[in-house]
Write a protein that holds these residues in place. Structure first.
Motif, short mmCIF file in Angstrom:
data_model
loop_
_atom_site.label_atom_id
_atom_site.label_comp_id
_atom_site.label_asym_id
_atom_site.label_seq_id
_atom_site.Cartn_x
_atom_site.Cartn_y
_atom_site.Cartn_z
N GLU A 452 1.32 -2.66 -10.87
CA GLU A 452 2.25 -4.15 -11.09
C GLU A 452 4.09 -3.93 -11.50
OE1 GLU A 452 -0.18 -5.48 -14.36
OE2 GLU A 452 -1.96 -6.24 -11.79
N ALA A 453 4.37 -4.60 -12.40
CA ALA A 453 5.98 -4.39 -12.71
C ALA A 453 5.88 -3.95 -13.70
CB ALA A 453 6.45 -6.06 -12.44
N LYS A 474 8.32 -5.61 -9.32
CA LYS A 474 6.77 -5.07 -8.17
C LYS A 474 7.46 -5.15 -6.94
CE LYS A 474 1.47 -5.96 -7.07
NZ LYS A 474 1.24 -7.04 -7.13
N ARG A 475 7.72 -3.92 -6.49
CA ARG A 475 8.08 -3.55 -5.20
C ARG A 475 7.61 -2.26 -4.38
NH1 ARG A 475 13.01 -6.60 -5.05
NH2 ARG A 475 14.70 -4.36 -5.74
N TRP A 476 7.01 -1.25 -4.81
CA TRP A 476 6.02 -0.39 -4.77
C TRP A 476 6.12 0.01 -2.99
CZ3 TRP A 476 7.25 2.15 -9.42
CH2 TRP A 476 6.01 1.90 -10.52
N SER A 477 6.64 0.39 -2.29
CA SER A 477 7.06 1.58 -1.58
C SER A 477 6.08 2.65 -0.87
CB SER A 477 7.71 1.60 -0.47
OG SER A 477 9.00 2.66 -0.76
N ALA A 478 5.10 2.90 -0.65
CA ALA A 478 3.75 4.15 -0.42
C ALA A 478 4.74 5.03 -0.17
CB ALA A 478 3.24 3.60 0.56
N PHE A 479 4.29 6.38 -0.90
CA PHE A 479 5.10 7.74 -0.04
C PHE A 479 3.23 8.56 -0.69
CE2 PHE A 479 5.38 7.68 -5.07
CZ PHE A 479 6.04 8.93 -5.34
N ALA A 480 3.87 9.61 0.25
CA ALA A 480 2.50 11.35 -0.02
C ALA A 480 2.83 11.47 -1.17
CB ALA A 480 2.96 11.96 1.31
N GLU A 521 -3.00 -2.69 -12.04
CA GLU A 521 -4.31 -3.63 -11.55
C GLU A 521 -5.69 -2.96 -12.64
OE1 GLU A 521 -7.46 -6.40 -9.16
OE2 GLU A 521 -5.09 -5.21 -8.49
N GLY A 522 -5.90 -3.86 -13.66
CA GLY A 522 -7.38 -3.10 -14.80
C GLY A 522 -7.33 -1.38 -14.74
#
Length: 561
Positions: A452-453, A474-480, A521-522
């Motif tokens: 989240e933010a 909350k603008r998370w891009s995926a990375f390995a 989250e959680g």
């Protein structure tokens, strides 16, 4: 025998279907341009984009049209959101010593990466079938601005990481990522793609697109080509052909190389790459194109009978193949029956009518009426765009599965999840802005869906809050990540504020810090303190003094809001 009301339903399960992937405007044209915007030239971008789109072109790797077959959907199209597979495909690309093969494998990974965004939260069998049918196709660039931004940011992130591996970057990859993303925001590059697109382009269609589908893809292609011509072509070393002409079918972005892949995504041979180049140079735009229309389905005591037609709308004759028909229970997505019959070779424009019977699973009982029926043309030509068509019978289109969908194939999380930084945040001046880049992950995986933010504030000596804080969107891009999980990366750039600068210079040297709190989250929030680089404070002062001396130059500050 009686006819049931059939509701046309297009399931992008393959090249043009709802379990498939982003379409050619994303996987090929956009990929071509993004590769060229980094360190790659025209020919290298062609290999990367062909590797990407080739995952949908090859029958060995395309998302299975049959909803009960899931291997390719999981391994190559990111249904099930496997962190391990994300990392595996990225490592596979980085480990390849041959440059051409590495770029093709990078394109294959990029396909999975892009689908990671579009296919989040969908089941591994039916995918986003119902959403696509209802006009909310997540594979359309018109579905979500935020998803487009995250997808492009993630793609650029890994393209730049490859550039860095190859020794082609003379700046920090994250700094270059922010520079490119600022350009994306400022120019409205993706906004044009979003506004020209329509997530309803397959709504209610029995396979393929509504009439505007072709126009959307053509418009997006032209816009991407215009960006290449106006922004990228002038950059040194890009090797854009002299006769490159946006909007010209023959002088725009070239067709895919159609490189053959094995069942594991392996390029069949280095020679096949050269062969694909020769084929493209000769006449790559010509191919067979078998289109299927599932006209109606009738039901009797013996089962279901599909009446369909197949027509070759391409320029070349198609090879002989087969027609597959499956019947799926819409309640729990179980396969109720399937059947196959041979399909003849078709000359250009030739049409054939076929009837295929699928037997009921329990003889003597009236077959299930609320079912999903799919017909698939399997043509052996690599270049034949195998088609499919679907019908939903009864009230199948209104039902939701009675069983919980499998949306994450990773092992279940044991114990309490935690959220952590994968590296120290990076802060730097970019033009007249101060930018912050944060990378984090959640221990249970699927971080981009859970993060989240983030929040940060300035603290002084003895960890005293200085009363100035901001949120990181909350603008998370995926990375390995190196530990095998998929992390999330977010950044934001801010206009310098006099109050922040005054507080920072009032602190004892080295005592000012940045407190960043991660939320997921959680998961219990996690806070760490990071020292503030004196160069940032110096840069803030220079920008503020320049703004005071020439305020007109700062009337419309640029940011990533």
């Amino acid at each position: 025998m009686r006819d049931l009301l059939a509701i046309a339903f297009a399931l992008l399960l393959a090249v043009s279907g709802p379990v498939g992937a982003y379409e050619i405007d994303t996987h090929y044209y956009l990929r071509f341009a993004l590769a060229m915007s980094t360190c790659f030239d025209w020919h290298e971008a062609h290999l990367i984009a062909s590797g990407d789109w080739g995952m949908d072109e090859n029958a060995s790797t395309q998302a299975e049209m049959n909803p009960v077959q899931v291997r390719n959907k999981i391994d190559f199209h990111a249904f099930g959101h496997s962190d391990a597979r994300f990392r595996e495909l990225w490592a596979r690309s980085r480990a390849e010593p041959d440059l051409d093969l590495r770029l093709i494998k990078l394109g294959q990974f990029m396909h999975f990466l892009e689908d990671w965004e579009a296919h989040a939260g969908y089941g591994i069998r039916m995918g986003h079938a119902r959403d696509t049918f209802r006009g909310r196709d997540p594979d359309s660039l018109g579905n979500s601005r935020a998803s487009n931004h995250r997808m492009i940011q993630s793609a650029l992130d890994h393209l730049l990481a490859t550039c860095d591996d190859l020794g082609r970057l003379d700046v920090d990859p994250d700094r270059e990522l922010v520079r490119l993303m600022l350009w994306v925001f400022r120019t409205g590059f993706t906004d044009v793609l979003y506004e020209q697109s329509n997530p309803g382009w397959k709504r209610g269609r029995a396979g393929g697109f509504r009439p505007e589908g072709g126009e959307i893809k053509a418009a997006n292609r032209r816009w991407i080509e215009e960006v290449i011509a106006e922004v990228i072509a002038a950059q040194p070393g890009k090797n854009v052909p002299d006769d490159f002409t946006p909007g010209d079918p023959e002088r725009g972005i070239p067709p895919s190389l159609q490189i053959p892949f094995g069942a594991d995504g392996r390029v069949l041979s280095k020679e096949s790459v050269s062969s694909s180049w020769r084929k493209w140079l000769k006449a790559a735009e010509y191919s067979p194109d078998v289109v299927v229309s599932l006209e109606r389905v009738t039901i009797d005591w013996g089962g279901w009978q599909a009446h369909l037609t197949a027509v070759n709308e391409g320029e070349l004759a198609s090879e002989a193949g087969r027609m597959e028909v499956v019947v799926v229970d819409s309640d729990d997505e179980r396969l109720l029956g399937q059947s196959v019959r041979e399909m003849p070779s078709l000359a250009p424009g030739e049409r054939v009518e076929l009837t295929v019977r699928v037997h009921a699973p329990t003889p003597g009982e009236w077959p299930e009426q609320d079912v999903i029926v799919g017909a698939f043309a399997r043509v052996r030509d690599l270049s034949a765009m195998n088609d499919q068509d679907w019908l939903m019978l009864g009230d199948a289109d209104q039902e939701t599965p009675d069983v919980e969908l499998t949306t994450d194939v990773d092992p279940p999380v044991s114990g309490q999840e935690v959220v952590r930084f994968t590296a120290a945040p990076k802060a730097f001046m970019m033009e007249n802005l101060v930018c912050l880049v944060v990378a984090a992950h959640v221990s249970g995986g699927d971080s981009t869906e859970k993060l989240e933010a983030a929040a940060f504030e300035l603290v002084g000596g003895e960890h005293r809050s200085l009363g100035i804080g901001r949120d990181l969107p909350k603008r998370w891009s995926a990375f390995a990540t190196d530990d095998g999980l998929v992390g999330g990366k977010a950044f934001q750039c801010y206009e310098p504020e006099q109050a922040s600068y005054d507080l920072l210079i009032a602190q004892a040297p080295g005592s000012a810090q940045l407190a960043i709190t991660l939320h997921a989250e959680g998961v219990t929030p996690h806070t760490r303190l990071f020292p503030i680089d004196p160069a940032i404070v110096q840069g803030l002062g220079e920008v503020l003094r320049a703004r005071e001396e020439a305020p007109a130059a700062f009337l419309e500050p640029e940011s990533t809001k």
